[in-house]
Write a protein that holds these residues in place. Structure first.
Motif, PDB file in Angstrom:
ATOM      1  N   TYR A   8       0.848  -1.190   0.000  1.00 56.00           N
ATOM      2  CA  TYR A   8       0.000   0.000   0.000  1.00 56.00           C
ATOM      3  C   TYR A   8       0.879   1.234   0.000  1.00 56.00           C
ATOM      4  O   TYR A   8       1.928   1.246   0.632  1.00 56.00           O
ATOM      5  CB  TYR A   8      -0.858  -0.032   1.278  1.00 56.00           C
ATOM      6  N   LYS A  83       0.996  -6.779  11.620  1.00 56.18           N
ATOM      7  CA  LYS A  83       0.015  -6.515  10.566  1.00 56.18           C
ATOM      8  C   LYS A  83      -1.382  -6.566  11.200  1.00 56.18           C
ATOM      9  O   LYS A  83      -1.708  -7.523  11.898  1.00 56.18           O
ATOM     10  CB  LYS A  83       0.130  -7.569   9.474  1.00 56.18           C
ATOM     11  N   VAL A  84      -2.144  -5.545  10.964  1.00 60.74           N
ATOM     12  CA  VAL A  84      -3.514  -5.547  11.502  1.00 60.74           C
ATOM     13  C   VAL A  84      -4.499  -5.264  10.378  1.00 60.74           C
ATOM     14  O   VAL A  84      -4.125  -4.738   9.330  1.00 60.74           O
ATOM     15  CB  VAL A  84      -3.704  -4.471  12.603  1.00 60.74           C
ATOM     16  N   SER A  85      -5.754  -5.649  10.614  1.00 61.86           N
ATOM     17  CA  SER A  85      -6.776  -5.133   9.707  1.00 61.86           C
ATOM     18  C   SER A  85      -7.344  -3.902  10.420  1.00 61.86           C
ATOM     19  O   SER A  85      -7.829  -3.973  11.568  1.00 61.86           O
ATOM     20  CB  SER A  85      -7.811  -6.193   9.361  1.00 61.86           C
ATOM     21  N   GLY A 181      -6.444  -1.329  15.134  1.00 63.33           N
ATOM     22  CA  GLY A 181      -6.523  -2.461  14.203  1.00 63.33           C
ATOM     23  C   GLY A 181      -6.711  -3.740  14.968  1.00 63.33           C
ATOM     24  O   GLY A 181      -6.566  -3.783  16.198  1.00 63.33           O
ATOM     25  N   LYS A 182      -7.030  -4.794  14.211  1.00 65.50           N
ATOM     26  CA  LYS A 182      -7.230  -6.119  14.788  1.00 65.50           C
ATOM     27  C   LYS A 182      -6.100  -7.009  14.300  1.00 65.50           C
ATOM     28  O   LYS A 182      -5.887  -7.123  13.079  1.00 65.50           O
ATOM     29  CB  LYS A 182      -8.563  -6.672  14.275  1.00 65.50           C
ATOM     30  N   THR A 183      -5.376  -7.585  15.244  1.00 62.64           N
ATOM     31  CA  THR A 183      -4.276  -8.468  14.866  1.00 62.64           C
ATOM     32  C   THR A 183      -4.843  -9.783  14.327  1.00 62.64           C
ATOM     33  O   THR A 183      -6.035 -10.051  14.452  1.00 62.64           O
ATOM     34  CB  THR A 183      -3.368  -8.785  16.070  1.00 62.64           C
TER      35      THR A 183
END
Ligand code: ADP
Ligand code: UDP
Length: 239
Positions: A8, A83-85, A181-183
């Protein structure tokens, strides 16, 4: 850990994959934008300052019991993070009126609130990040109520720690934006950055602006302001 493919490119940072699917590298640029991308420019050295400042502040948040995405600073501009969402909400905390709060409600900047406020914007460039309340976020399944409550709790805890820290540096924390974020294992953590790009910081004595408003409003001395807050942070941590 090395950068693999670019996942990104945003307005201020690039995100790269690594050999570990649970980790990414964020790389901070000197590019600056304002007013929904309408104003573009460069703040020389900003990427280095924002990277190093974010990492030091994230470490303070961890110490205060707020989980973050931070893993390891790799270089001047690059940091390894979990990395998370990203929960597509910009979480904004305000201690003093400024910016959109002042214009939206037709009040001057500088009104000191007796308690901090919180608001959410839907992180969506096409829609220009509209304000969104928690019910709408839950209705759109952007987050669950449990996640919203956790995000609120963490955001106010960030404010307590950050406000106290900046105060010790002679800096007033006016307002700021956080992203969570969510892991991969489902944990909500503080992500993205904490920097003069995302916080309003005023000199405690003079109320001089030491943040991106200098760029937004063409006040000059942008690089110097970023360098000044970084200098104060380093001086504090060296004590
Ligand atoms: P923007 O997308 O608003 O232009 P940036 O240029 O700062 O912002 O790009 C960084 C992007 O990386 C943002 O979209 C941010 O939500 C995202 N991000 C931040 N931390 C993480 C993380 N730990 N894992 C994945 N994405 C992240
Ligand atoms: N902010 C941010 N990114 C955004 C919008 C806001 O980092 O996309 C930060 C901004 O720097 C300020 C706080 O959030 O510290 C509140 O911003 P406001 O809503 O007043 O909007 P602005 O005037 O910054 O556009």
């Amino acid at each position: 850990m090395e950068k693999k493919e670019q996942l990104y490119e945003g307005k201020a940072k690039k995100v790269y994959a690594t050999e570990d699917p649970n980790l990414v590298i964020v790389s901070y640029k000197d590019d600056a934008t304002a007013f929904d991308g309408a104003k573009k420019g460069t703040i020389v050295g900003k990427g280095v300052i924002n990277n190093q400042m974010t990492n030091r502040l994230m470490a303070k948040m961890e110490k205060a019991g707020i989980p973050t995405h931070f893993v390891k600073e790799l270089s001047e501009r690059d940091t390894l993070v979990k990395k998370v969402s990203i929960v597509p909400l910009e979480v904004i905390i305000r201690n003093i009126s400024a910016g959109h709060f002042a214009s939206r409600y037709g009040v001057e900047e500088g009104i000191v609130f007796s308690e901090p406020t919180i608001e959410f914007s839907y992180k969506n460039d096409d829609l220009h990040d509209p304000l969104m309340n928690a019910y709408h976020a839950v209705a759109l399944k952007l987050a669950t109520w449990e996640e919203i409550e956790l995000i609120k709790k963490y955001a106010f805890a960030v404010n307590d720690t950050l406000k106290a820290f900046w105060s010790e540096c002679g800096v007033t924390l006016v307002d700021f934006k956080l992203e969570f974020g969510k892991t991969v294992d489902g944990q909500i953590v503080l992500a993205d950055e904490i920097s003069p790009d995302t916080c309003r910081l005023w000199d405690s004595k003079t109320n001089e602006k030491l943040d991106k408003d200098r760029f937004r409003r063409d006040l000059g001395g942008v690089e110097d302001a970023y360098a000044e807050v970084m200098k104060r942070l380093m001086a504090h941590d060296a004590q």
